[in-house]
Scaffold this active site. Structure first.
Site, PDB file in Angstrom:
ATOM      1  N   ASN A 141      40.239 -12.580  17.181  1.00  0.00           N
ATOM      2  CA  ASN A 141      39.613 -11.813  15.790  1.00  0.00           C
ATOM      3  C   ASN A 141      40.671 -11.731  14.614  1.00  0.00           C
ATOM      4  OD1 ASN A 141      36.663 -11.539  15.762  1.00  0.00           O
ATOM      5  ND2 ASN A 141      37.016 -10.502  17.734  1.00  0.00           N
ATOM      6  N   MET A 154      41.186  -1.796  23.451  1.00  0.00           N
ATOM      7  CA  MET A 154      40.665  -1.500  24.577  1.00  0.00           C
ATOM      8  C   MET A 154      40.990   0.162  24.930  1.00  0.00           C
ATOM      9  SD  MET A 154      38.715  -4.037  25.043  1.00  0.00           S
ATOM     10  CE  MET A 154      37.857  -3.515  26.660  1.00  0.00           C
ATOM     11  N   HIS A 165      32.187  -4.898  18.832  1.00  0.00           N
ATOM     12  CA  HIS A 165      31.641  -4.830  20.005  1.00  0.00           C
ATOM     13  C   HIS A 165      30.945  -6.059  20.345  1.00  0.00           C
ATOM     14  CE1 HIS A 165      30.817  -2.854  23.676  1.00  0.00           C
ATOM     15  NE2 HIS A 165      29.419  -3.047  23.549  1.00  0.00           N
TER      16      HIS A 165
END
Length: 210
Positions: free
Chosen positions: A36, A112, A131
């Site tokens: 990402n 995380m 998410h």
């Protein structure tokens, strides 16, 4: 809608975001391979997102995101969470690092770790997360496994503002991905991730002009 179609749930979006004012100053937080991050960097390079990535913070010494960031010419900072006595202590160091790099918007891209009010309060309404589910369904870890176990027909991904509760906060943008009868965790995750790369840059811009 055809079975293989993907729906992006958002207001109408321009093809290219207007290039007005100063670019958004982004700080990216990641724990994994950084796909990402690269999608956001590519959107900036194409002119689809008027922004600069000022710093990439990662918490795992072996995370592939560090190599990816260096290849993209982005400054990296390792803040190993194992070296801090509490989540609050880690977040205090994160805030100081982000401010030192001139960051305005905090972009969690596979981070995380649960964050605390130390980070959220330092950047009110300017901490975003992605998410791999259609929130509020399947928050937390192993969201794709949760979706498959529940037998849903649609999975997807969500970009949202970060609040203290895990994977909560107002939704900015979602993409729905159909679940195929023979999907495994890996195949469904891969298709969801493709949509993450599409919606995250657009959601950052949308949040900034909202």
């Amino acid at each position: 809608m055809p079975e293989t179609a993907t729906a992006i749930i958002a207001p109408p979006l321009p093809t290219v975001w207007p290039q007005f004012g100063q670019p958004l100053q982004l700080g990216v937080m990641a724990s994994g391979n950084g796909s990402n991050l690269e999608a956001i960097a590519q959107a900036i390079h194409r002119g689809d997102l008027h922004a600069e990535i000022r710093a990439v913070i990662y918490n795992n010494p072996g995370a592939k995101v560090a190599d990816r960031a260096r290849r993209l010419g982005l400054p990296t900072v390792l803040l190993n969470h194992r070296q801090y006595p509490s989540r609050e202590a880690l977040d205090k160091e994160i805030v100081e690092t982000l401010r030192r790099h001139g960051v305005e918007w905090v972009i969690m891209a596979g981070w995380m770790r649960c964050v605390t009010s130390v980070l959220i309060d330092a950047f009110p309404r300017q901490v975003l997360n992605i998410h791999p589910s259609l929130l509020p369904s399947f928050p937390g870890l192993r969201a794709v496994d949760q979706a498959l176990a529940a037998g849903v027909k649609l999975a997807g991904c969500t970009v949202h503002h970060v609040e203290l509760a895990v994977d909560s906060g107002p939704v900015i943008m979602q993409a729905a991905v159909p679940v195929e009868p023979d999907d495994s965790t890996e195949t469904l995750q891969a298709r969801i991730q493709q949509q993450e790369h599409v919606i995250y840059p657009a959601a950052i811009a949308l949040a900034a002009i909202a």
